[in-house]
Write a protein that holds these residues in place. Structure first.
Motif, PDB file in Angstrom:
ATOM      1  N   PHE A 122       0.837  -1.211   0.000  1.00  0.00           N
ATOM      2  CA  PHE A 122       0.000   0.000   0.000  1.00  0.00           C
ATOM      3  C   PHE A 122       0.873   1.265   0.000  1.00  0.00           C
ATOM      4  CE2 PHE A 122      -2.790   3.040   2.499  1.00  0.00           C
ATOM      5  CZ  PHE A 122      -3.718   3.239   1.490  1.00  0.00           C
ATOM      6  N   GLU A 123       1.885   1.280   0.865  1.00  0.00           N
ATOM      7  CA  GLU A 123       2.755   2.461   0.958  1.00  0.00           C
ATOM      8  C   GLU A 123       3.539   2.674  -0.332  1.00  0.00           C
ATOM      9  OE1 GLU A 123       2.472   0.182   3.293  1.00  0.00           O
ATOM     10  OE2 GLU A 123       1.901   1.246   5.127  1.00  0.00           O
ATOM     11  N   PHE A 124       4.019   1.574  -0.952  1.00  0.00           N
ATOM     12  CA  PHE A 124       4.769   1.723  -2.205  1.00  0.00           C
ATOM     13  C   PHE A 124       3.863   2.352  -3.265  1.00  0.00           C
ATOM     14  CE2 PHE A 124       6.700  -2.473  -0.621  1.00  0.00           C
ATOM     15  CZ  PHE A 124       7.561  -1.807   0.237  1.00  0.00           C
ATOM     16  N   GLN A 125       2.617   1.901  -3.283  1.00  0.00           N
ATOM     17  CA  GLN A 125       1.657   2.430  -4.260  1.00  0.00           C
ATOM     18  C   GLN A 125       1.384   3.914  -4.013  1.00  0.00           C
ATOM     19  OE1 GLN A 125      -2.223   0.445  -4.099  1.00  0.00           O
ATOM     20  NE2 GLN A 125      -2.116   0.374  -6.319  1.00  0.00           N
ATOM     21  N   CYS A 126       1.292   4.283  -2.722  1.00  0.00           N
ATOM     22  CA  CYS A 126       1.012   5.685  -2.374  1.00  0.00           C
ATOM     23  C   CYS A 126       2.159   6.617  -2.783  1.00  0.00           C
ATOM     24  CB  CYS A 126       0.781   5.837  -0.870  1.00  0.00           C
ATOM     25  SG  CYS A 126      -0.763   5.127  -0.309  1.00  0.00           S
ATOM     26  N   LYS A 127       3.342   6.028  -3.011  1.00  0.00           N
ATOM     27  CA  LYS A 127       4.492   6.859  -3.388  1.00  0.00           C
ATOM     28  C   LYS A 127       4.404   7.363  -4.814  1.00  0.00           C
ATOM     29  CE  LYS A 127       7.839   5.038  -0.256  1.00  0.00           C
ATOM     30  NZ  LYS A 127       8.861   4.025  -0.069  1.00  0.00           N
ATOM     31  N   ASN A 128       3.586   6.728  -5.602  1.00  0.00           N
ATOM     32  CA  ASN A 128       3.484   7.202  -6.985  1.00  0.00           C
ATOM     33  C   ASN A 128       2.053   7.080  -7.492  1.00  0.00           C
ATOM     34  OD1 ASN A 128       3.689   7.858  -9.640  1.00  0.00           O
ATOM     35  ND2 ASN A 128       5.459   6.563 -10.060  1.00  0.00           N
ATOM     36  N   VAL A 129       1.293   8.131  -7.255  1.00  0.00           N
ATOM     37  CA  VAL A 129      -0.078   8.187  -7.745  1.00  0.00           C
ATOM     38  C   VAL A 129      -0.098   9.245  -8.839  1.00  0.00           C
ATOM     39  CG1 VAL A 129      -2.476   8.561  -7.124  1.00  0.00           C
ATOM     40  CG2 VAL A 129      -0.911   7.605  -5.430  1.00  0.00           C
ATOM     41  N   ASN A 130      -0.054   8.804 -10.070  1.00  0.00           N
ATOM     42  CA  ASN A 130       0.071   9.744 -11.184  1.00  0.00           C
ATOM     43  C   ASN A 130       1.240  10.701 -10.979  1.00  0.00           C
ATOM     44  OD1 ASN A 130      -2.047   8.746 -12.621  1.00  0.00           O
ATOM     45  ND2 ASN A 130      -3.543  10.214 -11.816  1.00  0.00           N
ATOM     46  N   GLY A 131       2.357  10.181 -10.489  1.00  0.00           N
ATOM     47  CA  GLY A 131       3.533  11.028 -10.304  1.00  0.00           C
ATOM     48  C   GLY A 131       3.537  11.808  -8.999  1.00  0.00           C
ATOM     49  N   GLN A 132       2.456  11.719  -8.246  1.00  0.00           N
ATOM     50  CA  GLN A 132       2.349  12.448  -6.974  1.00  0.00           C
ATOM     51  C   GLN A 132       2.814  11.511  -5.854  1.00  0.00           C
ATOM     52  OE1 GLN A 132      -1.588  14.134  -6.834  1.00  0.00           O
ATOM     53  NE2 GLN A 132      -1.420  14.741  -4.702  1.00  0.00           N
ATOM     54  N   ASN A 133       3.693  11.990  -4.967  1.00  0.00           N
ATOM     55  CA  ASN A 133       4.151  11.153  -3.854  1.00  0.00           C
ATOM     56  C   ASN A 133       3.314  11.442  -2.616  1.00  0.00           C
ATOM     57  OD1 ASN A 133       5.429   9.798  -1.798  1.00  0.00           O
ATOM     58  ND2 ASN A 133       7.491  10.290  -2.506  1.00  0.00           N
ATOM     59  N   MET A 134       2.289  10.626  -2.404  1.00  0.00           N
ATOM     60  CA  MET A 134       1.370  10.894  -1.292  1.00  0.00           C
ATOM     61  C   MET A 134       1.987  10.550   0.052  1.00  0.00           C
ATOM     62  SD  MET A 134      -2.135   9.959  -3.223  1.00  0.00           S
ATOM     63  CE  MET A 134      -3.268  10.647  -2.105  1.00  0.00           C
ATOM     64  N   VAL A 135       3.032   9.735   0.064  1.00  0.00           N
ATOM     65  CA  VAL A 135       3.700   9.427   1.330  1.00  0.00           C
ATOM     66  C   VAL A 135       4.383  10.684   1.873  1.00  0.00           C
ATOM     67  CG1 VAL A 135       5.531   8.059   2.417  1.00  0.00           C
ATOM     68  CG2 VAL A 135       3.986   6.986   0.782  1.00  0.00           C
ATOM     69  N   GLU A 136       4.915  11.501   0.985  1.00  0.00           N
ATOM     70  CA  GLU A 136       5.534  12.748   1.441  1.00  0.00           C
ATOM     71  C   GLU A 136       4.485  13.802   1.731  1.00  0.00           C
ATOM     72  OE1 GLU A 136       8.583  14.223  -1.126  1.00  0.00           O
ATOM     73  OE2 GLU A 136       9.988  12.664  -0.498  1.00  0.00           O
ATOM     74  N   GLU A 137       3.392  13.757   0.990  1.00  0.00           N
ATOM     75  CA  GLU A 137       2.430  14.849   1.079  1.00  0.00           C
ATOM     76  C   GLU A 137       1.398  14.690   2.194  1.00  0.00           C
ATOM     77  OE1 GLU A 137       0.891  15.390  -2.872  1.00  0.00           O
ATOM     78  OE2 GLU A 137       2.916  15.644  -3.649  1.00  0.00           O
ATOM     79  N   CYS A 138       1.069  13.439   2.529  1.00  0.00           N
ATOM     80  CA  CYS A 138       0.008  13.220   3.517  1.00  0.00           C
ATOM     81  C   CYS A 138       0.542  12.331   4.645  1.00  0.00           C
ATOM     82  CB  CYS A 138      -1.173  12.489   2.888  1.00  0.00           C
ATOM     83  SG  CYS A 138      -1.837  13.277   1.430  1.00  0.00           S
ATOM     84  N   THR A 139      -0.327  12.025   5.590  1.00  0.00           N
ATOM     85  CA  THR A 139      -0.009  11.021   6.614  1.00  0.00           C
ATOM     86  C   THR A 139      -0.652   9.713   6.161  1.00  0.00           C
ATOM     87  OG1 THR A 139       0.010  12.709   8.321  1.00  0.00           O
ATOM     88  CG2 THR A 139      -0.317  10.436   9.050  1.00  0.00           C
ATOM     89  N   ILE A 140       0.134   8.638   6.162  1.00  0.00           N
ATOM     90  CA  ILE A 140      -0.396   7.363   5.663  1.00  0.00           C
ATOM     91  C   ILE A 140      -0.414   6.330   6.792  1.00  0.00           C
ATOM     92  CG2 ILE A 140      -0.119   5.497   3.963  1.00  0.00           C
ATOM     93  CD1 ILE A 140      -0.364   8.042   2.439  1.00  0.00           C
ATOM     94  N   MET A 141      -1.574   5.751   7.025  1.00  0.00           N
ATOM     95  CA  MET A 141      -1.672   4.688   8.023  1.00  0.00           C
ATOM     96  C   MET A 141      -2.086   3.390   7.336  1.00  0.00           C
ATOM     97  SD  MET A 141      -3.651   6.700  11.041  1.00  0.00           S
ATOM     98  CE  MET A 141      -3.458   5.481  12.316  1.00  0.00           C
ATOM     99  N   SER A 142      -1.626   2.295   7.903  1.00  0.00           N
ATOM    100  CA  SER A 142      -1.947   1.013   7.312  1.00  0.00           C
ATOM    101  C   SER A 142      -2.244   0.011   8.424  1.00  0.00           C
ATOM    102  CB  SER A 142      -0.731   0.561   6.508  1.00  0.00           C
ATOM    103  OG  SER A 142      -1.085  -0.494   5.675  1.00  0.00           O
TER     104      SER A 142
END
Ligand code: NAI
Length: 407
Positions: A122-142
């Motif tokens: 899940f975290e790896f996927q969040c790192k590249n969402v259409n080129g956007q790195n959501m791991v850097e931009e948001c808080t990610i919980m799993s």
């Protein structure tokens, strides 16, 4: 101001969470469901009134039912995501990508995105969402799994809660900004007293505690020598396992633990000690449900919450055949074993028992991931292994500051 929650999904877990969250004080709940006409059907059902969570009355439990309803259900992220403090993903992992793409334009650095469950990668996927790195931009919980066993009884109206977990382990990756409300506390408040959230130190602990080999091992144990002829009855899934399967699980579990230890040996500042052996994990998590805890085999065979569950089968005349195109393989391999294998490959650790399951399982679902013991197959690009996202080194794996090129 209220805690603003967006539930993503339209299935069993999404129903459960939508009602539970909406029943809490000072909480505003909206639902995003992208699948077919679910949003329309759910909205229509809400016209009839509040939704219900019907709790199982088995074992003398007498928890009163919950009644509440979300403020809105939509297929358009623009209508329900903006302003959300928490966005909860409660869909099978194959749908995560579609939801991530849909919400990406509407989240900000204070948004908390929760995989409930996250499932491996899940975290790896969040790192590249259409080129956007959501791991850097948001808080990610799993989280390791869904907090409840639940089934929709009537779409948009009633969901049956069959069981509530005692504990739920979750990880958190902090983003650029502090969320508007403390994420763990907010989530615990939404869930209520159970399950009790246990925060682990590292997101890889959740990945390694997915134990993605369990379902493939049960299928392998049952069908590896099958002659292809229909059988007379539907065999029990968990309760029907034999010693061979339990031993295979123990070996696979050792490989998961070995990978955790190999990472800690190479990076002493990384703590993955929450990863337990599968047997220990069963004894902790299903403490009250296991009648005979004397071995892994018995712990699974006598686990009350597995009572009566059978292998996925289809009827052929008056007999039955196994269905291999089922989430036990189609999800637990590309979003499970392959991700684990990718991590093991980065660490340089051999995993022969998990490889055996991967080789067998990939054939059953008509995919090629593993070739000569390496993740070189043509279908790797559909999985969530780190390599798919350009993560090839231990440092990239652990903190992932590198932004992989879009694919
Ligand atoms: P579910 O089976 O109810 O999910 C179905 C929903 O997924 C559909 O209603 C739809 O919203 C979405 N969906 C289905 N096909 C789709 C597609 N092609 N494209 C986009 N969306 C699609 O899932 P459930 O039961 O809510 O489980 C969610 C997660 O929790 C899964 O990973 C499941 O394995 C896990 N889980 C579920 C448990 C349960 O008791 N329901 C227990 C433990 C884990």
């Amino acid at each position: 101001s209220p805690l603003r929650v967006c539930v993503c999904g339209g299935g069993n877990g999404a129903h459960m969470m939508a009602v539970l969250a909406a029943s809490r004080p000072d909480t505003e709940v909206k639902v995003l469901t992208l699948f077919q006409d679910e949003a329309e059907r759910w909205s229509k059902a809400l016209e009839k009134g509040e939704m219900t969570i019907a709790y199982s009355k088995e074992d003398g439990k007498n928890q009163p039912d919950d009644h509440a309803k979300p403020a809105a259900v939509s297929k358009e992220a623009s209508e329900v995501v903006p302003g959300s403090d928490i966005v909860l993903f409660i869909v099978p992992a194959f749908a995560h990508e579609e939801y991530l793409k849909a919400i990406a334009p509407y989240v900000n650095k204070k948004t908390v995105i929760v995989g409930l469950p996250g499932q491996p990668g899940f975290e790896f996927q969040c790192k590249n969402v259409n080129g956007q790195n959501m791991v850097e931009e948001c808080t990610i919980m799993s989280f390791e799994t869904l907090p409840w066993a639940c089934r929709i009884k009537e779409f948009g109206q009633t969901v049956d809660c069959l069981g509530v977990k005692k504990y739920l382990a979750g990880s958190i990756l902090h983003g650029k900004a502090v969320p508007r409300k403390p994420p763990l506390m907010s989530l615990q408040a939404l869930l209520g007293p159970a399950p009790e959230i246990k925060q682990v130190k590292h997101f890889l602990e959740i990945l390694l505690m997915s134990y993605s080999f369990v379902h493939p091992a049960i299928l392998f144990g049952k069908w590896k020598d099958w002659d292809g002829k229909p059988v007379n009855s539907e065999p029990l899934f968990y309760q029907g396992i034999d010693e061979f399967t339990a031993n295979l699980m123990t070996e696979c579990s050792k490989e998961f633990l070995d990978v955790a230890h190999a990472i800690m040996a190479q990076r002493p500042n990384v703590d993955l000690n929450a990863v337990q052996d599968i047997y220990e994990w069963y004894l902790t998590y299903y403490k009250d449900d296991i009648e005979d805890p004397s071995s892994l085999l018995q712990a699974i065979r006598t686990n009350k919450s597995y009572k009566g569950l059978v292998h996925p089968m289809k009827k052929v005349k008056n007999k039955f055949e196994p269905i291999f195109q089922n989430r036990y393989l189609t999800e637990d391999i590309p979003m499970g074993l392959v991700v684990f294998k990718g991590v093991a490959q980065i660490v340089g650790h051999q995993t022969p028992n998990n490889d055996l399951l991967l080789e067998w399982g990939q054939k059953k679902i008509g995919k090629v991931y593993l070739v000569n013991g390496k993740l070189d197959g043509k279908d790797v690009a559909e999985t969530r292994c780190p390599q798919r996202y350009g993560i090839e080194t231990l440092d990239d794996l652990l903190n992932g500051k590198k932004m992989p090129p879009p694919i």
